[in-house]
Design an enzyme around this catalytic site. Sequence first.
Site, PDB file in Angstrom:
ATOM      1  N   LYS A 275       0.838  -1.209   0.000  1.00  0.00           N
ATOM      2  CA  LYS A 275       0.000   0.000   0.000  1.00  0.00           C
ATOM      3  C   LYS A 275       0.869   1.254   0.000  1.00  0.00           C
ATOM      4  O   LYS A 275       0.664   2.168  -0.784  1.00  0.00           O
ATOM      5  CB  LYS A 275      -0.918   0.033   1.237  1.00  0.00           C
ATOM      6  CG  LYS A 275      -1.808  -1.176   1.399  1.00  0.00           C
ATOM      7  CD  LYS A 275      -2.629  -1.106   2.665  1.00  0.00           C
ATOM      8  CE  LYS A 275      -1.848  -1.167   3.957  1.00  0.00           C
ATOM      9  NZ  LYS A 275      -1.165  -2.435   4.232  1.00  0.00           N
TER      10      LYS A 275
ATOM     11  N   ARG B  92      11.943  -5.897   4.700  1.00  0.00           N
ATOM     12  CA  ARG B  92      11.787  -4.433   4.668  1.00  0.00           C
ATOM     13  C   ARG B  92      12.812  -3.753   5.575  1.00  0.00           C
ATOM     14  O   ARG B  92      13.095  -4.201   6.676  1.00  0.00           O
ATOM     15  CB  ARG B  92      10.387  -4.045   5.148  1.00  0.00           C
ATOM     16  CG  ARG B  92      10.268  -2.528   5.330  1.00  0.00           C
ATOM     17  CD  ARG B  92       8.883  -2.022   5.435  1.00  0.00           C
ATOM     18  NE  ARG B  92       8.073  -2.707   6.415  1.00  0.00           N
ATOM     19  CZ  ARG B  92       6.755  -2.591   6.460  1.00  0.00           C
ATOM     20  NH1 ARG B  92       6.129  -1.832   5.587  1.00  0.00           N
ATOM     21  NH2 ARG B  92       6.060  -3.233   7.364  1.00  0.00           N
TER      22      ARG B  92
ATOM     23  N   ARG C 274      -0.231  -9.085  13.252  1.00  0.00           N
ATOM     24  CA  ARG C 274      -0.776  -8.050  12.349  1.00  0.00           C
ATOM     25  C   ARG C 274      -1.617  -8.699  11.255  1.00  0.00           C
ATOM     26  O   ARG C 274      -2.664  -8.167  10.860  1.00  0.00           O
ATOM     27  CB  ARG C 274       0.373  -7.228  11.736  1.00  0.00           C
ATOM     28  CG  ARG C 274       0.959  -6.231  12.724  1.00  0.00           C
ATOM     29  CD  ARG C 274       2.321  -5.738  12.287  1.00  0.00           C
ATOM     30  NE  ARG C 274       2.317  -5.047  11.020  1.00  0.00           N
ATOM     31  CZ  ARG C 274       3.377  -4.986  10.210  1.00  0.00           C
ATOM     32  NH1 ARG C 274       4.517  -5.558  10.543  1.00  0.00           N
ATOM     33  NH2 ARG C 274       3.293  -4.329   9.077  1.00  0.00           N
TER      34      ARG C 274
ATOM     35  N   ARG D 282      11.707  -2.154  11.016  1.00  0.00           N
ATOM     36  CA  ARG D 282      10.587  -1.569  11.759  1.00  0.00           C
ATOM     37  C   ARG D 282      10.285  -2.411  12.994  1.00  0.00           C
ATOM     38  O   ARG D 282      10.346  -3.634  12.931  1.00  0.00           O
ATOM     39  CB  ARG D 282       9.354  -1.510  10.838  1.00  0.00           C
ATOM     40  CG  ARG D 282       8.737  -0.141  10.789  1.00  0.00           C
ATOM     41  CD  ARG D 282       7.714  -0.042   9.713  1.00  0.00           C
ATOM     42  NE  ARG D 282       6.455  -0.674  10.058  1.00  0.00           N
ATOM     43  CZ  ARG D 282       5.359  -0.584   9.304  1.00  0.00           C
ATOM     44  NH1 ARG D 282       5.389   0.114   8.186  1.00  0.00           N
ATOM     45  NH2 ARG D 282       4.246  -1.181   9.661  1.00  0.00           N
TER      46      ARG D 282
ATOM     47  N   ARG E 173      -9.483   1.162   8.873  1.00  0.00           N
ATOM     48  CA  ARG E 173      -8.929  -0.153   9.194  1.00  0.00           C
ATOM     49  C   ARG E 173      -9.996  -1.082   9.766  1.00  0.00           C
ATOM     50  O   ARG E 173      -9.716  -2.213  10.084  1.00  0.00           O
ATOM     51  CB  ARG E 173      -7.931   0.063  10.285  1.00  0.00           C
ATOM     52  CG  ARG E 173      -6.475  -0.201  10.226  1.00  0.00           C
ATOM     53  CD  ARG E 173      -5.708  -0.659   9.270  1.00  0.00           C
ATOM     54  NE  ARG E 173      -4.445  -1.177   9.672  1.00  0.00           N
ATOM     55  CZ  ARG E 173      -3.289  -0.604   9.379  1.00  0.00           C
ATOM     56  NH1 ARG E 173      -3.236   0.553   8.784  1.00  0.00           N
ATOM     57  NH2 ARG E 173      -2.178  -1.208   9.670  1.00  0.00           N
TER      58      ARG E 173
HETATM   59  P1  AP5 Z   1       4.951  -1.551   1.940  1.00  0.00           P
HETATM   60  O1  AP5 Z   1       4.616  -0.722   0.754  1.00  0.00           O
HETATM   61  O2  AP5 Z   1       5.564  -0.881   3.132  1.00  0.00           O
HETATM   62  O3  AP5 Z   1       3.658  -2.383   2.394  1.00  0.00           O
HETATM   63  P2  AP5 Z   1       2.353  -1.898   3.151  1.00  0.00           P
HETATM   64  O4  AP5 Z   1       1.181  -2.586   2.540  1.00  0.00           O
HETATM   65  O5  AP5 Z   1       2.299  -0.407   3.219  1.00  0.00           O
HETATM   66  O6  AP5 Z   1       2.623  -2.593   4.553  1.00  0.00           O
HETATM   67  P3  AP5 Z   1       2.703  -2.022   6.027  1.00  0.00           P
HETATM   68  O7  AP5 Z   1       3.426  -3.092   6.818  1.00  0.00           O
HETATM   69  O8  AP5 Z   1       3.296  -0.648   6.096  1.00  0.00           O
HETATM   70  O9  AP5 Z   1       1.214  -1.982   6.388  1.00  0.00           O
HETATM   71  P4  AP5 Z   1       0.603  -2.046   7.727  1.00  0.00           P
HETATM   72  O10 AP5 Z   1      -0.791  -1.812   7.354  1.00  0.00           O
HETATM   73  O11 AP5 Z   1       0.858  -3.280   8.527  1.00  0.00           O
HETATM   74  O12 AP5 Z   1       1.388  -0.920   8.573  1.00  0.00           O
HETATM   75  P5  AP5 Z   1       1.035   0.592   8.902  1.00  0.00           P
HETATM   76  O13 AP5 Z   1       2.286   1.355   8.862  1.00  0.00           O
HETATM   77  O14 AP5 Z   1      -0.126   1.054   8.100  1.00  0.00           O
HETATM   78  O15 AP5 Z   1       5.875  -2.749   1.450  1.00  0.00           O
HETATM   79  C1  AP5 Z   1       6.441  -3.695   2.345  1.00  0.00           C
HETATM   80  C2  AP5 Z   1       7.814  -4.133   1.796  1.00  0.00           C
HETATM   81  O16 AP5 Z   1       7.637  -4.799   0.550  1.00  0.00           O
HETATM   82  C3  AP5 Z   1       8.797  -2.981   1.531  1.00  0.00           C
HETATM   83  O17 AP5 Z   1      10.095  -3.405   1.856  1.00  0.00           O
HETATM   84  C4  AP5 Z   1       8.683  -2.724   0.014  1.00  0.00           C
HETATM   85  O18 AP5 Z   1       9.895  -2.225  -0.541  1.00  0.00           O
HETATM   86  C5  AP5 Z   1       8.348  -4.113  -0.510  1.00  0.00           C
HETATM   87  N1  AP5 Z   1       7.442  -4.053  -1.665  1.00  0.00           N
HETATM   88  C6  AP5 Z   1       6.288  -3.335  -1.762  1.00  0.00           C
HETATM   89  N2  AP5 Z   1       5.697  -3.531  -2.941  1.00  0.00           N
HETATM   90  C7  AP5 Z   1       6.483  -4.424  -3.619  1.00  0.00           C
HETATM   91  C8  AP5 Z   1       6.393  -5.041  -4.886  1.00  0.00           C
HETATM   92  N3  AP5 Z   1       5.368  -4.780  -5.712  1.00  0.00           N
HETATM   93  N4  AP5 Z   1       7.360  -5.912  -5.249  1.00  0.00           N
HETATM   94  C9  AP5 Z   1       8.386  -6.189  -4.411  1.00  0.00           C
HETATM   95  N5  AP5 Z   1       8.535  -5.627  -3.187  1.00  0.00           N
HETATM   96  C10 AP5 Z   1       7.591  -4.760  -2.792  1.00  0.00           C
HETATM   97  O19 AP5 Z   1       0.513   0.485  10.404  1.00  0.00           O
HETATM   98  C11 AP5 Z   1       1.385   0.143  11.462  1.00  0.00           C
HETATM   99  C12 AP5 Z   1       0.592   0.113  12.760  1.00  0.00           C
HETATM  100  O20 AP5 Z   1       0.034   1.425  13.041  1.00  0.00           O
HETATM  101  C13 AP5 Z   1      -0.613  -0.828  12.789  1.00  0.00           C
HETATM  102  O21 AP5 Z   1      -0.260  -2.161  13.109  1.00  0.00           O
HETATM  103  C14 AP5 Z   1      -1.473  -0.169  13.887  1.00  0.00           C
HETATM  104  O22 AP5 Z   1      -0.992  -0.469  15.163  1.00  0.00           O
HETATM  105  C15 AP5 Z   1      -1.260   1.321  13.642  1.00  0.00           C
HETATM  106  N6  AP5 Z   1      -2.271   1.905  12.721  1.00  0.00           N
HETATM  107  C16 AP5 Z   1      -2.039   2.474  11.497  1.00  0.00           C
HETATM  108  N7  AP5 Z   1      -3.195   2.904  10.949  1.00  0.00           N
HETATM  109  C17 AP5 Z   1      -4.171   2.593  11.842  1.00  0.00           C
HETATM  110  C18 AP5 Z   1      -5.587   2.754  11.841  1.00  0.00           C
HETATM  111  N8  AP5 Z   1      -6.232   3.331  10.822  1.00  0.00           N
HETATM  112  N9  AP5 Z   1      -6.285   2.324  12.927  1.00  0.00           N
HETATM  113  C19 AP5 Z   1      -5.667   1.759  13.979  1.00  0.00           C
HETATM  114  N10 AP5 Z   1      -4.334   1.556  14.055  1.00  0.00           N
HETATM  115  C20 AP5 Z   1      -3.589   1.969  12.976  1.00  0.00           C
END
Ligand code: AP5
Length: 215
Positions: free
Chosen positions: A14, A128, A172, A161, A89
């Site tokens: 994402k 990552r 997660r 991270r 979410r």
């Molecule tokens: P990346 O693009 O970072 O993936 P992502 O889908 O954004 O994954 P996240 O782990 O960031 O999502 P998340 O939802 O768990 O975490 P968030 O920060 O939102 O890609 C991942 C890796 O793959 C990278 O190394 C990238 O280079 C590689 N990659 C990507 N695309 C690729 C491709 N096509 N081919 C090859 N490699 C690729 O949330 C963290 C925490 O915050 C949550 O657990 C929660 O505690 C809190 N939080 C955030 N938002 C909320 C909310 N709305 N409500 C409640 N709690 C929340």
Amino acid sequence: MQIFVFLGAPGAGKGTAAAGIAQKTAALHISTGAMLREALKKGTPAGLAAKSYMDKGALVPDQVLVDMIGELLAAADPDSVFLFDGFPRNESQAVQLDKLAEQFNANVKAAICLDVPEATLLKRLGGRRVCPVCGAGYHVESLPPKREGICDVCGVPLATRADDKPETIRHRLEVYGEQTAPLIAWYEKTGKLRRVDGSGEADATVEKVLSAMNG
Ligand code: AP5
């Protein structure tokens, strides 16, 4: 104001897709995870309150997020296009987003869901790396920095991270399945869901998401 919601499991890409689209268009990438990590770094009350939830891989209480998004929309230019990466979410946040959109004259245009098999998610999250200074994201195999372990932009050592530990990743993914995946059906009912295969290379995914946004 226009809002595109990005759905997909942790590691679905994402953040990578939203950042790629923000580079090519005037759209603004809004990652609630990044906002919370920044708040924690600054030691704000919202960041400190979020820490214990994030460390466990649990969702932070809805009101913290709804307040953050409300403040963002209240201050936004009426012509803004937002890419919401990580919000909503759960169903309660989706309902709150619709209310905020109405209040601030914004339109939730579409929900883009990135579909990626679990084995690929685990590989992506395990490899990552992030820059602790500028937040730039890398992957040891698919997006390595020019010098191993060093940020291309800041020249500082890259970090893993805190929530990318294997046991936290597992939790997660469970939280995603129980609380966030039901939003796929929720947005399907509204006719706003667009599914995109996110398992290919990052550049190809950006193109597919762009055409889903315009479709
Ligand atoms: P990346 O693009 O970072 O993936 P992502 O889908 O954004 O994954 P996240 O782990 O960031 O999502 P998340 O939802 O768990 O975490 P968030 O920060 O939102 O890609 C991942 C890796 O793959 C990278 O190394 C990238 O280079 C590689 N990659 C990507 N695309 C690729 C491709 N096509 N081919 C090859 N490699 C690729 O949330 C963290 C925490 O915050 C949550 O657990 C929660 O505690 C809190 N939080 C955030 N938002 C909320 C909310 N709305 N409500 C409640 N709690 C929340």
